[in-house]
Design a protein around this motif. Structure first.
Motif, PDB file in Angstrom:
ATOM      1  N   LEU A 295      55.060  34.313  34.211  1.00  0.00           N
ATOM      2  CA  LEU A 295      54.522  33.832  35.485  1.00  0.00           C
ATOM      3  C   LEU A 295      55.915  32.945  35.941  1.00  0.00           C
ATOM      4  O   LEU A 295      56.382  33.507  36.768  1.00  0.00           O
ATOM      5  CB  LEU A 295      53.297  32.724  35.538  1.00  0.00           C
ATOM      6  CG  LEU A 295      51.938  33.252  35.037  1.00  0.00           C
ATOM      7  CD1 LEU A 295      51.042  32.644  34.989  1.00  0.00           C
ATOM      8  CD2 LEU A 295      51.605  34.762  36.437  1.00  0.00           C
TER       9      LEU A 295
ATOM     10  N   VAL B 121      49.478  32.957  39.574  1.00  0.00           N
ATOM     11  CA  VAL B 121      49.365  34.253  38.854  1.00  0.00           C
ATOM     12  C   VAL B 121      49.568  34.835  40.968  1.00  0.00           C
ATOM     13  O   VAL B 121      48.434  33.917  41.917  1.00  0.00           O
ATOM     14  CB  VAL B 121      48.116  34.491  38.612  1.00  0.00           C
ATOM     15  CG1 VAL B 121      47.619  35.219  38.916  1.00  0.00           C
ATOM     16  CG2 VAL B 121      47.942  33.311  36.895  1.00  0.00           C
ATOM     17  N   PRO B 122      49.428  35.545  41.043  1.00  0.00           N
ATOM     18  CA  PRO B 122      50.006  35.695  42.279  1.00  0.00           C
ATOM     19  C   PRO B 122      48.870  36.939  42.692  1.00  0.00           C
ATOM     20  O   PRO B 122      47.850  37.380  42.445  1.00  0.00           O
ATOM     21  CB  PRO B 122      50.786  37.382  42.115  1.00  0.00           C
ATOM     22  CG  PRO B 122      51.710  37.605  41.033  1.00  0.00           C
ATOM     23  CD  PRO B 122      50.851  36.036  40.562  1.00  0.00           C
ATOM     24  N   LYS B 123      48.794  36.740  44.404  1.00  0.00           N
ATOM     25  CA  LYS B 123      46.765  36.538  44.706  1.00  0.00           C
ATOM     26  C   LYS B 123      46.567  38.158  44.729  1.00  0.00           C
ATOM     27  O   LYS B 123      45.738  38.347  44.977  1.00  0.00           O
ATOM     28  CB  LYS B 123      47.441  36.337  46.707  1.00  0.00           C
ATOM     29  CG  LYS B 123      47.646  35.235  46.422  1.00  0.00           C
ATOM     30  CD  LYS B 123      46.093  34.299  46.405  1.00  0.00           C
ATOM     31  CE  LYS B 123      46.468  33.013  46.376  1.00  0.00           C
ATOM     32  NZ  LYS B 123      44.986  31.891  46.551  1.00  0.00           N
TER      33      LYS B 123
ATOM     34  N   ILE C 195      47.042  40.850  41.809  1.00  0.00           N
ATOM     35  CA  ILE C 195      46.495  41.326  41.243  1.00  0.00           C
ATOM     36  C   ILE C 195      45.822  41.340  40.960  1.00  0.00           C
ATOM     37  O   ILE C 195      44.231  41.244  41.684  1.00  0.00           O
ATOM     38  CB  ILE C 195      47.528  40.541  39.928  1.00  0.00           C
ATOM     39  CG1 ILE C 195      47.180  39.423  39.775  1.00  0.00           C
ATOM     40  CG2 ILE C 195      48.628  39.941  40.257  1.00  0.00           C
ATOM     41  CD1 ILE C 195      46.477  38.669  38.780  1.00  0.00           C
ATOM     42  N   PRO C 196      44.912  42.671  40.464  1.00  0.00           N
ATOM     43  CA  PRO C 196      44.004  43.669  40.452  1.00  0.00           C
ATOM     44  C   PRO C 196      42.759  43.063  39.519  1.00  0.00           C
ATOM     45  O   PRO C 196      43.403  41.375  38.133  1.00  0.00           O
ATOM     46  CB  PRO C 196      44.242  44.665  40.049  1.00  0.00           C
ATOM     47  CG  PRO C 196      45.460  45.341  39.748  1.00  0.00           C
ATOM     48  CD  PRO C 196      46.071  43.782  39.856  1.00  0.00           C
ATOM     49  N   TRP C 197      41.911  42.283  38.831  1.00  0.00           N
ATOM     50  CA  TRP C 197      41.292  41.956  38.980  1.00  0.00           C
ATOM     51  C   TRP C 197      41.457  39.978  38.835  1.00  0.00           C
ATOM     52  O   TRP C 197      41.181  39.260  37.575  1.00  0.00           O
ATOM     53  CB  TRP C 197      40.990  41.948  37.291  1.00  0.00           C
ATOM     54  CG  TRP C 197      40.569  43.429  36.962  1.00  0.00           C
ATOM     55  CD1 TRP C 197      39.870  44.047  37.329  1.00  0.00           C
ATOM     56  CD2 TRP C 197      41.316  44.847  36.529  1.00  0.00           C
ATOM     57  NE1 TRP C 197      39.563  45.165  37.205  1.00  0.00           N
ATOM     58  CE2 TRP C 197      41.239  45.389  36.330  1.00  0.00           C
ATOM     59  CE3 TRP C 197      42.454  44.427  35.684  1.00  0.00           C
ATOM     60  CZ2 TRP C 197      41.079  47.206  36.694  1.00  0.00           C
ATOM     61  CZ3 TRP C 197      42.938  45.381  35.095  1.00  0.00           C
ATOM     62  CH2 TRP C 197      42.367  47.039  35.419  1.00  0.00           C
ATOM     63  N   ARG C 198      41.823  39.263  39.713  1.00  0.00           N
ATOM     64  CA  ARG C 198      42.530  38.318  39.744  1.00  0.00           C
ATOM     65  C   ARG C 198      41.044  37.328  39.750  1.00  0.00           C
ATOM     66  O   ARG C 198      41.347  36.022  38.974  1.00  0.00           O
ATOM     67  CB  ARG C 198      42.658  38.102  40.712  1.00  0.00           C
ATOM     68  CG  ARG C 198      43.638  36.742  41.595  1.00  0.00           C
ATOM     69  CD  ARG C 198      44.453  36.396  42.269  1.00  0.00           C
ATOM     70  NE  ARG C 198      45.059  35.360  42.317  1.00  0.00           N
ATOM     71  CZ  ARG C 198      44.817  34.255  42.469  1.00  0.00           C
ATOM     72  NH1 ARG C 198      44.181  34.259  43.176  1.00  0.00           N
ATOM     73  NH2 ARG C 198      45.907  33.168  42.465  1.00  0.00           N
TER      74      ARG C 198
END
Length: 260
Positions: free
Chosen positions: A88, A39-41, A43-46
């Motif tokens: 992903l 999961v990319p660093k 992104i919102p609400w990670r």
């Protein structure tokens, strides 16, 4: 009533416990702890998504061991793992189709997804035609895994402890073995044997590489995560092997007999 190990099966037990513990670790860390879940660093609400993912893995992992919840848990986990591939892994492969590392991610996630799917098929007494599709996808998943051993031969050999002899030739051999097992399962050539040997090889890799790493660095959280996911990959192969109902040494998958 808690099911016995014999009734559950070692593959399903290890598969369930692996995801349950990884989910608990992710929930505690409030982060995505698996390289198979890139999961990319930014992104919102990670953090919230990481907690949701950890909780889902924990609940479905435990649920696989609870008779009343096993079917739903297997179905939800299967869908969630295929979501990893679609959201992903596929975008990375589409953007960089010549980078084998991204194909490796697809292969590992597909292996895990088919492991969950074959458990669901077993729990729901699915017909053999559906199981053949799952097995074929599992066989397909092994091809990029094996290819990565050959493309990144020197780097992959570094994972093997220095005390182990012939690390580079062994890495090349295991790469070829992954590909051979995948093709055998894909085309139905002694598939039970191929899946069983794949499970044994994955299990030995877990013991030699990641258990050794944990013994050397017992406080390294990532090494513990790697032990768990490596054991889960092995468990997926065991679940596939168990799904074959014919004699272990059959030359091919049993075909339905024509009506008299």
């Amino acid at each position: 009533m808690v099911p016995s190990i014999r009734s559950v099966g070692m593959g399903r037990l290890c598969f369930a416990l692996g995801f349950a513990v990884v989910g608990a670790i992710g929930l505690a860390a409030r982060d995505f702890v698996l390289t198979q879940q890139p999961v990319p660093k930014g992104i919102p609400w990670r953090e919230g998504l990481a907690c949701l993912s950890g909780a889902l893995l924990l609940l479905t992992g435990v649920g696989l061991l609870v008779p009343r919840a096993a079917r739903v848990s297997a179905l939800v986990l299967t869908a969630f793992l295929f979501l990893w591939i679609l959201l992903l892994q596929v975008p990375r492969v589409a953007a960089h189709p010549l980078v084998e590392l991204y194909w490796l991610g697809v292969g590992e996630d597909l292996s895990l997804a088919t492991g969950a799917w074959i458990i669901y098929c077993t729990l729901t007494d699915a017909d053999d035609s559906r199981k053949r599709i799952v097995r074929a996808l599992f066989g397909l998943s092994l091809l990029p895994i094996g290819l990565s051993h050959l493309v990144y031969l020197q780097a992959a050999a570094q994972f093997i402890p220095t005390w182990f002899p012939m690390r580079v030739p062994l890495t090349a051999f295991t790469g070829v073995a992954h590909i051979a097992a995948g093709l055998a399962i894909l085309f139905g050539i002694v598939p039970w044997l191929a899946a069983t040997l794949e499970a044994v090889m994955e299990g030995l890799f877990t013991l030699i590489v990641w258990v050794t790493a944990v013994l050397i660095h017992p406080t390294n959280l990532q090494d513990w995560v790697n032990v768990l996911i490596s054991a889960t990959l092995s468990a997926a192969a065991w679940a596939i092997a168990k799904s074959y109902r014919e004699a272990p040494w059959a030359l091919s998958e049993r075909l339905p007999r024509p009506a008299a």
